[in-house]
Design an enzyme around this catalytic site. Structure first.
Site: not given
Ligand code: NAD
Length: 420
Positions: A111
């Protein structure tokens, strides 16, 4: 940004180690082997200087942690966030090792992150920090060494800049980065793969447990890449998405939210609370304990803790985010009979999609999205049923079963290589 982000009550690294220690006991891993698997292989910390548009200098810090590469090249996302410190990146790298092993992908776990608030940066500044970061790490990266992907606050555009900077030093290498735009070797379906994959797993779970998803009440924390795709896909299956949130706040509608309206607002640069859809505002804390059947934390880590786990009403928590549930909360949920599909399974669609993209780049070939989705569903269903069978046989949680399968695979690979 993130003035309302959850306050960490526990180091994410400590939390992930607790899960690993539980699984190591379950698969009777010798202590010395467990110690190798609990620590990172390599942790790189770099300075990321940025000349701001106003002429001032900002010196950010960036990290890349390679946790374990016994099963293949390191693989894992890049996060740009004020909380992306070494402790968090280390925990997320370890999760990637267990995730890739559980999904039986030929990767290890890594990561990366820059501790920075990207919402304060212009597009030029964002591109500049990305290029500086890529060049300062490029000696430990590569298509057969370590392959970054998008995560929180990074996207296909950021991956394109990253790939371009890497290629400027090593020659054109699309397979060195996944989650790229489709026109630069990205895979159609990759962007949707994490959220869509989570829904494929929920569908498989529903069939296994005899649930009908029609009308099931769904609450989603986070409406970025993962949360918004979960909302779209569950809505399309006839479930009722009653509440969603982003960092600015939450919205609730007992009859089901207009998911299309929310997606359009966010795509146009708006926020969830501003969306012109019928709703009642809810706070971050209220959202998690609203009455629902399925709760999908899809924001940041540590949102379900011992303080709110007793008030969760969902019968299923499907972890879209990484480490959204603390070990204490996990125990409370298990005691209360709440099923939890752990992050290393539930959000594994992203890295599985990245694997498809990587293999296509290596072959210089592109699948149609339909094939991508069929293969994605098949792999995720296999992993889900393997975990469910283990849990049913041993009478343990899905999390323990998932970690036990993953640890066993990584330990075998490390031993067979002669690494331990
Ligand atoms: P992103 O940046 O596209 O979206 C994150 C979202 O969370 C946004 O809507 C943001 O406003 C919101 N957010 C942040 N803090 C918050 C809070 N305190 N309360 C409510 N909402 C909040 O990120 P993403 O890619 O959607 O990732 C989200 C999660 O999924 C992370 O934990 C990431 O590690 C995990 N993840 C993502 C992927 C991927 O392919 N993008 C893969 C596996 C896991």
């Amino acid at each position: 940004m993130d003035t309302v982000a959850p306050v960490r009550t526990q180091s994410p690294d400590v939390a992930v180690r607790r899960y690993v220690a539980d699984a190591a006991r379950a698969v009777r891993l010798p202590d010395d082997v467990a110690e190798i698997l609990e620590t990172s292989y390599r942790e790189v910390s770099v300075q990321v200087p940025l000349r701001r548009d106003d002429g001032s200098l900002l010196v950010a810090h960036g990290y890349r942690v390679q946790h374990n590469g016994a099963r293949g090249p390191y693989k894992g996302g890049l996060r740009y966030h004020p909380h992306a410190d070494l402790d968090e990146v280390r925990a997320l790298a370890a999760l990637m090792t267990w995730k890739t092993a559980l999904l039986d992908l030929p990767f290890g776990g890594a990561k990366g992150g820059i501790q920075i608030d990207p919402t304060t940066l212009s597009a030029r500044e964002l591109q500049s920090v990305t290029r500086t970061f890529a060049l300062s790490l490029s000696h430990v990266l590569g298509a057969y060494r370590d392959i970054p992907a998008p995560d929180v606050n990074t996207n296909a555009q950021v991956m394109a800049w990253f790939m371009d900077a890497y290629s400027s030093r090593h020659g054109y290498t699309p397979a060195a980065v996944t989650g790229k735009p489709v026109e630069l070797g990205g895979a159609p379906g990759r962007e949707q793969a994490t959220g869509r994959g989570l829904v494929y797993i929920v569908e498989a779970a529903a069939r296994r447990w005899g649930w009908d998803l029609t009308g099931k009440r769904v609450v989603i924390e986070g409406f970025g890449n993962v949360g918004s795709w979960v909302a779209r896909e569950l809505d399309a299956l006839g479930a009722r998405v009653v509440a969603v949130s982003d960092v600015r706040g939450g919205v609730f509608n007992d009859n089901g939210l207009d998911v299309g309206g929310l997606v359009a607002t966010v795509a146009a640069g708006g926020t969830v609370p501003d969306a012109d859809v019928a709703h009642t505002p809810v706070t971050h804390d209220e959202l998690l304990t609203l009455e629902c059947d399925i709760l999908v934390p899809a924001a940041l880590g540590g949102s379900i803790t011992a303080d709110n786990a007793d008030d969760i009403t969902a019968s299923l928590v499907a972890e879209g985010a990484n480490h959204p549930v603390t070990p204490e909360a996990d125990r409370i949920l298990a005691d209360r009979g709440v099923r939890v599909i752990p992050d290393i399974l539930a959000n594994g669609g992203g890295v599985t999609g990245s694997y498809f993209e990587w293999t296509q780049n290596i072959q210089q070939f592109q699948w149609k999205e339909e094939r991508f989705n069929t293969e994605l569903r098949e792999r995720l269903e296999d992993a889900f049923h393997a975990v469910a069978e283990y849990a049913e046989r041993d009478g343990c949680t899905y999390r323990l079963a998932a970690y036990a399968i993953a640890l066993d695979r990584v330990a075998r690979a490390a031993r067979t290589r002669g690494y331990i």
